[in-house]
Design a protein around this motif. Structure first.
Motif, PDB file in Angstrom:
ATOM      1  N   GLY A 176     -27.242  16.073  -0.043  1.00  0.00           N
ATOM      2  CA  GLY A 176     -28.030  15.535   1.064  1.00  0.00           C
ATOM      3  C   GLY A 176     -28.423  14.090   0.885  1.00  0.00           C
ATOM      4  N   PHE A 177     -27.951  13.462  -0.199  1.00  0.00           N
ATOM      5  CA  PHE A 177     -28.305  12.051  -0.428  1.00  0.00           C
ATOM      6  C   PHE A 177     -27.842  11.180   0.735  1.00  0.00           C
ATOM      7  N   ASN A 178     -26.651  11.448   1.259  1.00  0.00           N
ATOM      8  CA  ASN A 178     -26.115  10.611   2.338  1.00  0.00           C
ATOM      9  C   ASN A 178     -27.019  10.598   3.566  1.00  0.00           C
ATOM     10  N   ASP A 179     -27.825  11.634   3.735  1.00  0.00           N
ATOM     11  CA  ASP A 179     -28.715  11.710   4.893  1.00  0.00           C
ATOM     12  C   ASP A 179     -29.959  10.835   4.740  1.00  0.00           C
TER      13      ASP A 179
ATOM     14  N   ILE B  13     -29.931   5.332   2.476  1.00  0.00           N
ATOM     15  CA  ILE B  13     -30.201   4.267   1.498  1.00  0.00           C
ATOM     16  C   ILE B  13     -28.950   3.406   1.340  1.00  0.00           C
ATOM     17  N   ALA B  14     -29.074   2.118   1.650  1.00  0.00           N
ATOM     18  CA  ALA B  14     -27.940   1.192   1.597  1.00  0.00           C
ATOM     19  C   ALA B  14     -27.981   0.365   0.313  1.00  0.00           C
ATOM     20  N   ILE B  15     -26.801   0.191  -0.306  1.00  0.00           N
ATOM     21  CA  ILE B  15     -26.701  -0.640  -1.522  1.00  0.00           C
ATOM     22  C   ILE B  15     -25.478  -1.550  -1.422  1.00  0.00           C
ATOM     23  N   ASP B  16     -25.167  -1.980  -0.211  1.00  0.00           N
ATOM     24  CA  ASP B  16     -23.958  -2.780  -0.003  1.00  0.00           C
ATOM     25  C   ASP B  16     -24.145  -4.247  -0.399  1.00  0.00           C
ATOM     26  N   THR B  17     -25.308  -4.795  -0.152  1.00  0.00           N
ATOM     27  CA  THR B  17     -25.561  -6.201  -0.475  1.00  0.00           C
ATOM     28  C   THR B  17     -26.376  -6.309  -1.759  1.00  0.00           C
ATOM     29  N   GLU B  18     -26.392  -7.513  -2.322  1.00  0.00           N
ATOM     30  CA  GLU B  18     -27.176  -7.719  -3.546  1.00  0.00           C
ATOM     31  C   GLU B  18     -28.650  -7.453  -3.296  1.00  0.00           C
TER      32      GLU B  18
ATOM     33  N   ASP C 270     -33.474  -4.013  -4.039  1.00  0.00           N
ATOM     34  CA  ASP C 270     -34.533  -3.174  -3.481  1.00  0.00           C
ATOM     35  C   ASP C 270     -34.426  -1.736  -3.964  1.00  0.00           C
ATOM     36  N   ALA C 271     -33.197  -1.212  -4.046  1.00  0.00           N
ATOM     37  CA  ALA C 271     -33.015   0.201  -4.387  1.00  0.00           C
ATOM     38  C   ALA C 271     -33.176   0.477  -5.869  1.00  0.00           C
ATOM     39  N   PHE C 272     -32.649  -0.424  -6.699  1.00  0.00           N
ATOM     40  CA  PHE C 272     -32.569  -0.157  -8.135  1.00  0.00           C
ATOM     41  C   PHE C 272     -33.630  -0.869  -8.974  1.00  0.00           C
ATOM     42  N   PHE C 273     -33.991  -2.084  -8.597  1.00  0.00           N
ATOM     43  CA  PHE C 273     -34.714  -2.959  -9.526  1.00  0.00           C
ATOM     44  C   PHE C 273     -36.146  -3.262  -9.125  1.00  0.00           C
ATOM     45  N   ASN C 274     -36.733  -2.513  -8.211  1.00  0.00           N
ATOM     46  CA  ASN C 274     -38.136  -2.767  -7.874  1.00  0.00           C
ATOM     47  C   ASN C 274     -39.002  -2.622  -9.125  1.00  0.00           C
TER      48      ASN C 274
ATOM     49  N   PHE D 210     -34.108   4.603  -5.021  1.00  0.00           N
ATOM     50  CA  PHE D 210     -32.729   5.059  -4.892  1.00  0.00           C
ATOM     51  C   PHE D 210     -32.668   6.578  -4.849  1.00  0.00           C
ATOM     52  N   PHE D 211     -33.321   7.222  -5.816  1.00  0.00           N
ATOM     53  CA  PHE D 211     -33.479   8.673  -5.783  1.00  0.00           C
ATOM     54  C   PHE D 211     -34.963   8.966  -5.542  1.00  0.00           C
TER      55      PHE D 211
END
Length: 230
Positions: A113-116, A119-124, A129-133, A178-179
């Motif tokens: 269900g992650f795709n639902d 969460i976008a990680i296409d740009t730097e 935002d997703a990984f390094f907050n 991210f998760f």
């Protein structure tokens, strides 16, 4: 007074990462009396997948007696395969993926269900935002400098047919973008049948709060020792 015997923490990095990801956690575990072994998975070779990543960890564990296996993020797909092939004292998943038997990495995102979540990680910036907050900028730049290509194994089914017979704990990061916590709690309940432990920090908690993470890993190990020894 006798000193409680320490253990060896075998540290498995996440997707696109390296043993460097644990470089701040390792000295903190050493200060707590433990040994560490951070493994570089052979992720850059497109011929390799989860089975080959597990081969690398198992080979690195040669000579170790009942280590604690710790896996971050994508490393969660490799860790149970390792634990099915060696005698581990404890498995700790740190904001990690949990594979279903026979599930490929590509299938995991839809199957959980992650795709639902959207969460976008296409740009730097989206990756930041997703990984390094919460991670200091110099460490973010160093992490990007150590990043490697995750080239293979996306469609390779997981080698596990059942979860390995090893005590398993899951460490949720309360500030993970991210998760996210609600997604993780549901996933852990469904796939492991347990309640996750929790710690402050984002997805890259090993860079953000290495001392707290090391302390929590030590705590989980000591709890397991108490269960076994009474």
């Amino acid at each position: 007074m006798e000193t409680e015997p320490a253990t060896t923490f075998v540290l498995i990095h996440g997707g696109g990462g390296s043993a460097w990801d644990w470089h701040l956690v390792e000295p903190e575990l050493h200060r707590l009396g433990h040994e560490t072994l951070a493994v570089d998975l052979p992720i850059e070779d497109p011929a390799n997948g989860v089975a080959e990543y597990a081969d690398a960890v198992v080979a690195a564990c040669a000579g170790l007696t009942r280590p604690v296996i710790v896996a971050h993020s994508f490393g969660g797909l490799t860790a149970p395969v390792v634990c099915s092939r060696i005698q581990a004292e404890l498995l700790v998943l740190v904001t990690a993926m949990i594979p279903a038997p026979g599930e490929s990495p590509s299938e995991w995102w839809g199957g959980t269900g992650f795709n639902d979540l959207g969460i976008a990680i296409d740009t730097e910036q989206e990756q930041l935002d997703a990984f390094f907050n919460g991670v200091p900028r110099p460490l973010i730049e160093a992490a990007f400098a150590h990043e490697r290509e995750q080239n293979g194994g996306w469609d390779e089914p997981s080698p596990i047919r059942t979860w390995p017979d090893v005590p398993t704990r899951y460490l949720l990061c309360r500030d993970d973008r991210f998760f996210p916590p609600d997604f993780v709690r549901k996933l852990v309940a469904e796939r492991l049948g347990i309640t996750p432990d929790e710690i402050d920090g984002g997805h890259m908690v090993a860079l953000q709060h290495p001392k707290a993470l090391a302390g929590k890993l030590d705590e989980l190990w000591r709890e397991q020792r108490t269960r076994v020894t009474g």
